[in-house]
Design a protein around this motif. Structure first.
Motif, PDB file in Angstrom:
ATOM      1  N   GLU A   1     -20.347  26.212  55.507  1.00 37.16           N
ATOM      2  CA  GLU A   1     -19.081  26.585  54.884  1.00 37.16           C
ATOM      3  C   GLU A   1     -17.910  26.515  55.864  1.00 37.16           C
ATOM      4  OE1 GLU A   1     -19.972  30.426  53.290  1.00 37.16           O
ATOM      5  OE2 GLU A   1     -21.428  29.604  51.869  1.00 37.16           O
ATOM      6  N   ARG A   2     -18.189  26.606  57.159  1.00 36.20           N
ATOM      7  CA  ARG A   2     -17.123  26.571  58.167  1.00 36.20           C
ATOM      8  C   ARG A   2     -16.840  25.163  58.674  1.00 36.20           C
ATOM      9  NH1 ARG A   2     -19.861  30.517  61.915  1.00 36.20           N
ATOM     10  NH2 ARG A   2     -18.971  29.134  63.455  1.00 36.20           N
TER      11      ARG A   2
ATOM     12  N   GLY B   1     -19.127  16.112  61.404  1.00 34.05           N
ATOM     13  CA  GLY B   1     -19.021  17.387  60.704  1.00 34.05           C
ATOM     14  C   GLY B   1     -19.257  17.222  59.208  1.00 34.05           C
ATOM     15  N   ARG B   2     -18.686  16.167  58.634  1.00 35.26           N
ATOM     16  CA  ARG B   2     -18.883  15.897  57.210  1.00 35.26           C
ATOM     17  C   ARG B   2     -20.347  15.567  56.932  1.00 35.26           C
ATOM     18  NH1 ARG B   2     -19.535  11.373  55.231  1.00 35.26           N
ATOM     19  NH2 ARG B   2     -18.372  10.252  56.851  1.00 35.26           N
ATOM     20  N   GLU B   3     -20.942  14.706  57.771  1.00 37.78           N
ATOM     21  CA  GLU B   3     -22.349  14.325  57.578  1.00 37.78           C
ATOM     22  C   GLU B   3     -23.258  15.549  57.705  1.00 37.78           C
ATOM     23  OE1 GLU B   3     -23.246  11.167  60.315  1.00 37.78           O
ATOM     24  OE2 GLU B   3     -21.550   9.981  59.597  1.00 37.78           O
ATOM     25  N   LEU B   4     -22.976  16.415  58.659  1.00 39.30           N
ATOM     26  CA  LEU B   4     -23.774  17.627  58.820  1.00 39.30           C
ATOM     27  C   LEU B   4     -23.602  18.533  57.600  1.00 39.30           C
ATOM     28  CD1 LEU B   4     -25.666  19.367  60.477  1.00 39.30           C
ATOM     29  CD2 LEU B   4     -23.667  20.254  61.709  1.00 39.30           C
ATOM     30  N   ASN B   5     -22.377  18.647  57.112  1.00 42.99           N
ATOM     31  CA  ASN B   5     -22.119  19.442  55.919  1.00 42.99           C
ATOM     32  C   ASN B   5     -22.944  18.913  54.747  1.00 42.99           C
ATOM     33  OD1 ASN B   5     -20.776  20.112  53.312  1.00 42.99           O
ATOM     34  ND2 ASN B   5     -19.395  21.243  54.648  1.00 42.99           N
ATOM     35  N   GLU B   6     -22.928  17.601  54.561  1.00 40.98           N
ATOM     36  CA  GLU B   6     -23.685  16.994  53.459  1.00 40.98           C
ATOM     37  C   GLU B   6     -25.186  17.221  53.631  1.00 40.98           C
ATOM     38  OE1 GLU B   6     -22.324  12.958  53.684  1.00 40.98           O
ATOM     39  OE2 GLU B   6     -20.386  13.429  52.764  1.00 40.98           O
ATOM     40  N   GLY B   7     -25.680  17.074  54.851  1.00 43.25           N
ATOM     41  CA  GLY B   7     -27.097  17.294  55.108  1.00 43.25           C
ATOM     42  C   GLY B   7     -27.509  18.731  54.866  1.00 43.25           C
ATOM     43  N   LEU B   8     -26.669  19.674  55.295  1.00 42.53           N
ATOM     44  CA  LEU B   8     -26.975  21.086  55.072  1.00 42.53           C
ATOM     45  C   LEU B   8     -26.894  21.440  53.584  1.00 42.53           C
ATOM     46  CD1 LEU B   8     -25.130  22.762  58.085  1.00 42.53           C
ATOM     47  CD2 LEU B   8     -27.601  22.459  57.788  1.00 42.53           C
ATOM     48  N   ALA B   9     -26.003  20.771  52.849  1.00 44.82           N
ATOM     49  CA  ALA B   9     -25.907  21.006  51.400  1.00 44.82           C
ATOM     50  C   ALA B   9     -27.170  20.504  50.705  1.00 44.82           C
ATOM     51  CB  ALA B   9     -24.665  20.325  50.829  1.00 44.82           C
ATOM     52  N   GLU B  10     -27.636  19.321  51.098  1.00 50.57           N
ATOM     53  CA  GLU B  10     -28.856  18.768  50.499  1.00 50.57           C
ATOM     54  C   GLU B  10     -30.071  19.639  50.807  1.00 50.57           C
ATOM     55  OE1 GLU B  10     -29.340  14.707  51.722  1.00 50.57           O
ATOM     56  OE2 GLU B  10     -27.354  14.159  50.984  1.00 50.57           O
ATOM     57  N   GLY B  11     -30.102  20.224  51.984  1.00 55.25           N
ATOM     58  CA  GLY B  11     -31.237  21.047  52.394  1.00 55.25           C
ATOM     59  C   GLY B  11     -31.012  22.530  52.210  1.00 55.25           C
ATOM     60  N   ALA B  12     -30.061  22.903  51.356  1.00 59.96           N
ATOM     61  CA  ALA B  12     -29.662  24.308  51.223  1.00 59.96           C
ATOM     62  C   ALA B  12     -30.829  25.238  50.920  1.00 59.96           C
ATOM     63  CB  ALA B  12     -28.584  24.454  50.150  1.00 59.96           C
ATOM     64  N   SER B  13     -31.758  24.794  50.083  1.00 64.11           N
ATOM     65  CA  SER B  13     -32.867  25.683  49.722  1.00 64.11           C
ATOM     66  C   SER B  13     -33.808  25.914  50.901  1.00 64.11           C
ATOM     67  CB  SER B  13     -33.648  25.115  48.539  1.00 64.11           C
ATOM     68  OG  SER B  13     -34.243  23.879  48.886  1.00 64.11           O
ATOM     69  N   GLU B  14     -33.862  24.955  51.834  1.00 64.55           N
ATOM     70  CA  GLU B  14     -34.734  25.087  52.994  1.00 64.55           C
ATOM     71  C   GLU B  14     -34.005  25.673  54.211  1.00 64.55           C
ATOM     72  OE1 GLU B  14     -37.602  21.611  53.487  1.00 64.55           O
ATOM     73  OE2 GLU B  14     -36.027  20.763  52.194  1.00 64.55           O
ATOM     74  N   LEU B  15     -32.688  25.707  54.147  1.00 64.85           N
ATOM     75  CA  LEU B  15     -31.879  26.147  55.292  1.00 64.85           C
ATOM     76  C   LEU B  15     -30.881  27.234  54.882  1.00 64.85           C
ATOM     77  CD1 LEU B  15     -31.164  22.538  56.576  1.00 64.85           C
ATOM     78  CD2 LEU B  15     -32.652  24.198  57.699  1.00 64.85           C
TER      79      LEU B  15
ATOM     80  N   SER C   1     -30.170  30.203  56.012  1.00 70.38           N
ATOM     81  CA  SER C   1     -29.422  30.915  57.059  1.00 70.38           C
ATOM     82  C   SER C   1     -28.379  30.028  57.734  1.00 70.38           C
ATOM     83  CB  SER C   1     -30.375  31.508  58.101  1.00 70.38           C
ATOM     84  OG  SER C   1     -31.011  30.487  58.830  1.00 70.38           O
ATOM     85  N   LEU C   2     -28.398  28.717  57.460  1.00 72.70           N
ATOM     86  CA  LEU C   2     -27.391  27.819  58.030  1.00 72.70           C
ATOM     87  C   LEU C   2     -26.219  27.567  57.074  1.00 72.70           C
ATOM     88  CD1 LEU C   2     -29.578  25.182  59.891  1.00 72.70           C
ATOM     89  CD2 LEU C   2     -28.321  27.100  60.846  1.00 72.70           C
ATOM     90  N   GLN C   3     -26.302  28.089  55.860  1.00 78.06           N
ATOM     91  CA  GLN C   3     -25.234  27.841  54.898  1.00 78.06           C
ATOM     92  C   GLN C   3     -23.890  28.450  55.318  1.00 78.06           C
ATOM     93  OE1 GLN C   3     -25.702  25.395  52.597  1.00 78.06           O
ATOM     94  NE2 GLN C   3     -27.590  25.358  53.813  1.00 78.06           N
TER      95      GLN C   3
END
Length: 140
Positions: free
Chosen positions: A122-123, A100-114, A116-118
């Motif tokens: 956050e959850r 969950g932490r790794e996915l959170n970090e990956g989604l944060a790094e890719g925030a501009s490309e993702l 709708s997954l932000q």
């Protein structure tokens, strides 16, 4: 939509094809339980999520998808007052926390490309201290 229509459209075969690409057994189970929707809003949101994710993974082929273990047994046990986890369930929950932490970090790094997954990011629960404590108690 009735069952005959779904069979004509080969809906169940499509689900099986998508389920084969899931990264976990939980994902496969969830895909196989899907049913067609009729409300445009949620359908468009899901299509946007899938499109963003596919594009992101195509551009970042080296991004490792964290493992998603099936922690249902341990989580169900924790619902019972006074229950204790066995080492296997505790280890599985530790992996789930890390993922969950790794996915959170990956989604944060890719925030501009993702974008709708932000809301999902956050959850996601983050508790690296608990990850470390579990890692000290049990290992593979």
């Amino acid at each position: 939509m009735n069952r005959h229509t779904l069979q004509v459209l080969e809906f169940y075969q499509v689900l099986e094809g998508v389920a084969r690409r899931a990264s976990s057994e939980l994902g496969r189970d969830r895909v196989m339980k899907l049913s067609p929707g009729s409300r445009p809003g949620p359908i468009q949101l899901e299509l946007r999520r899938v499109g963003e994710t596919a594009t992101y993974l195509d551009r970042h082929r080296d991004w490792p998808v964290p493992p998603i273990p099936d922690a249902r047994t341990g989580l169900e046990r924790l619902e019972l007052e006074g229950s204790v986890l066995d080492p296997k369930d505790l280890f599985t929950l530790g992996v789930l926390l890390s993922s969950g932490r790794e996915l959170n970090e990956g989604l944060a790094e890719g925030a501009s490309e993702l974008p709708s997954l932000q809301p999902l990011r956050e959850r996601l629960h983050k508790d690296q201290e608990s990850e470390k404590r579990i890692g000290k108690i049990v290992d593979k």
